[in-house]
Design an enzyme around this catalytic site. Sequence first.
Site, mmCIF file in Angstrom:
data_model
loop_
_atom_site.group_PDB
_atom_site.id
_atom_site.type_symbol
_atom_site.label_atom_id
_atom_site.label_comp_id
_atom_site.label_asym_id
_atom_site.label_seq_id
_atom_site.Cartn_x
_atom_site.Cartn_y
_atom_site.Cartn_z
ATOM 1 N N TYR A 272 43.617 -43.981 51.859
ATOM 2 C CA TYR A 272 43.098 -45.339 52.522
ATOM 3 C C TYR A 272 43.631 -46.449 51.036
ATOM 4 C CZ TYR A 272 41.683 -43.970 57.122
ATOM 5 O OH TYR A 272 41.882 -43.539 58.375
ATOM 6 N N CYS B 20 34.419 -27.182 69.478
ATOM 7 C CA CYS B 20 35.528 -27.740 69.316
ATOM 8 C C CYS B 20 36.673 -26.902 68.855
ATOM 9 C CB CYS B 20 35.162 -28.596 67.907
ATOM 10 S SG CYS B 20 36.766 -29.429 67.147
ATOM 11 N N CYS C 191 36.784 -36.499 73.582
ATOM 12 C CA CYS C 191 36.794 -35.045 73.216
ATOM 13 C C CYS C 191 37.438 -34.268 74.217
ATOM 14 C CB CYS C 191 35.575 -34.567 72.836
ATOM 15 S SG CYS C 191 35.703 -32.740 72.659
ATOM 16 N N LYS D 234 43.751 -19.236 66.787
ATOM 17 C CA LYS D 234 43.254 -19.673 68.057
ATOM 18 C C LYS D 234 42.128 -19.273 68.503
ATOM 19 C CE LYS D 234 45.582 -22.596 69.880
ATOM 20 N NZ LYS D 234 46.770 -22.441 70.841
#
Length: 671
Positions: free
Chosen positions: A187, A370, A389, A457
Site C-alpha cells: 500500500y 474457511c 463469506c 483442498k
Amino acid sequence: MVLVTADVKKRNVSRLFTPTSIGKLQLKNRTVMAPLGLVGYGDSQGGFNKNVQELYIRRAKGGVGLITVGLVAVDYQDFVDLTLPCPIYNPNDFIKTSKEMLEQIHFYGTKALCMISAGFGRSAFPGSVKQNWAPSEQENRFDPKIKHRAMTKAEIKQTVENFAQGAAICQSAGFDGVEIHAVHEGYLLDQFTIGFFNHRQDEYGGSLENRLRFPIEIVQAIKQRCGEDFPVTLRFSLKSFIRHLREGGLPGEHFAEQGRDIAEGLTAAKYLAAAGYDMLNVDAGTYDAWFWNHPPMYFEKKGIYNEFGAKVKKAVNIPVAVAGRMDDPEAINAAFDAKIDLVEFGRPLLADADLVNKIKADDWEDVRPCISCQDGCLLRLSQGMPYSCTVNPTVGHEAEYKLQTPIVKKHILIIGGGPAGMEAAYICGLRGHQVTLLEATNQLGGALVPGSKPSFKNDDYQLIIWYQKQLARLKNVTIKLKTPATKKDFDDPNFDVVIVATGAKPIIPNFGSSKMVTAENVLLNKVKVGPQVTVIGGGLVGCETALWLQRQGKKVTVIEMSDQICGGPSASCFANWQMMAELLPYEGIDVELKTKVDHIDGTKVVATNQSGQVKEFNGDSVICAIGYHSNDPFYKLLQTSDKETYLFGDAVKPGKIMDAVWQAYYVCKDL
C-alpha cells in the site's frame, strides 16, 4: 447416515486464553479479529452502518479479545468518497456510529482498535481512487497505462496531520487505540519504505531511515495528539516477495528479492518500534505477490506468517501479532512457542463468528471452516461490494438474517446432497421443518467430494464433515444415502415442498477417443492415469487436477482454448488466480494457451494454436476438464407440479460453492 470421519484435533491451546496487554491496554485473551476492508459498510456520512456494527458485535459475543475495526480511510484522496468510513469526513457521525458499536463490543469485555489507511498508491484498482499518486512516478499495479505521480511534501504533511486528527476522533469515539495501515502489502505507506518503488531525492527517499520517515511521523503525530498511553499499532510485512514487477516469489522458491528482504525488514521493525509503535501486526507480501497477503488454499500449511512473526519478535521488545490461516491448534501453539504474543483471525471469523468460543471449548470439529476460496470476501471487495463469506451468508447481515421459527412447519424433500442440498437441509432443519434428504451416492458432498481430494483442498473436505456433524445433530432431518430419487418420491403427498439440488455433470465432447477420462473420475480414483498426462481444459478443475497429478510425479500438460487459465484474473479472487498462474510453470506443468483440440487419437491429442500451428501431445492418459452442464432430471415435474418446488445450485447453472450455499440459505431462511 454414516459420517465421514476426520482426524480429531485435540490440542491444548490454553495459552491463547491468557490475558496480555498492548502498552497499557489490557486484553482478556490473545485472540484478535484481523482487519478487513469496509467497502460498502460506511453510512452516508462516513460513519459505520448498522450491518457492520452488528458484524463486529457478533464477533465480540463469539469470544474474541480484540477487534481491529477497518480499514477506514484517513481521508478521501486515495479513495472514492464514502467507499469506506472516514473519521475526519463528518466527525460527529463517525463518533456517534462508533459509540453505538463500541459500547456493545465492550459489554463482552472485548477491546477495539480502528485501522486507519493512507490508501493504495500505485496498487489502486483502476477507477477506485481520486488521486493517482505514489512515492515516485509509477505505473499502476494492474494497468500499466495508468500513471501515478509523486506525492508532494505538502500532501505528505497533510496526510500526517489527517492521521493525527483521525486518531483523536477515534479516541473520542471510544476506540481503545488505532492501527496504522500500513507498512504492508504494497500500500501507499509501504511503497514509501521500499526502495524498489521509492526513488525520491528528498528527506522521504534514499536511506531506509528516510524511507521510513512517513510512517514514523504518523505515529509521532498521533502520540503527541492522543497521548503516549493511547496504543498505536502497525500492519507490517517483513518481506515483500517481489520476484519482478507484478510477479511474486512462491513459497520455497529461490529468487532475487526486489522489495524488502528479511534483513531490511528486521532493521525497519526496530526503527518503527523505537519510534513509538506499540505492536507490530506481522505478515509478508505485496500487491505484486498478492497471494502472500491473502493466502489461498494452495499454501496448504496453516500459520504461514509464524516464521516471520518469530523473527520480528526476536528483534523488538513490543508485542507481535500474526494472522495467516491460524484456525489450527498446531499453528496456534507454534506461534506461542515462537514467543509471538497475539493470534489474529480474519477469514475464519467470517466463516464462524463463534470460532474463539469453540476453540476454547476444544470443539474443533464444530468450527465451520474457511475454505480459502476468497470468493465471498476478497473477490467481493475488489468488485466494490461489502465482504461476506462463501460458507456463511449471514456475514454483514447478522441482525437482519436471524432465523425465525416458521408459523407452519412443513415436510420438505431435498433431492441431492451437495453443497446446496446440505445447506438447504441444515437451514430448514434449524428452523424446525421436517426434512428428508435423498442422496444417490454413498456420501454427502456432491462436487465437493472429488474437489476435496487434492491435499491443498483439505478445507473443502472439512466442510463436508462440518455439514455432516450439524445434520446428524438435527433429529428432524433424515439423510438417506444410496437412494436415488424417483417420480414417486417427488409426487409423495407427505412432502409439502420439494427442493431439487442434483448438481451438474461433466461435459464430454466427442473428440474421437473413447480413452478420454473425466477429471472427476480421476480425482475419485475410479480410473488410473499414466506417467504422462494431457489435461484438456485450463479452468479451475483442470488446473487443480493438473497440479495434484504433477505433485504425484506425473508429467502434465494443460491445453486451454482461451488466453488465460481459470477464466482470467477477474473470474475469481486475484490472489488465488495469481498463485495458480505462477505455480503451474514453477511446478513444471506445460500450459498451452490459445490452443484448440481438433481430435484425439488414442491418447494422442492433436490441437491447433492461435498461429495456426498444429501440435501433437503424446501421453499415456487424456483427462477432460472443459466444464459442466446442469443435471436436472426432474425438469418436467418442476414445471408441472402443484407443490412448492425449487431448483438449487449447479442444477440451475454450474457455478461456485458460494452460489449453491447462498441460494440455499436465502430461500430456506424464509420457507
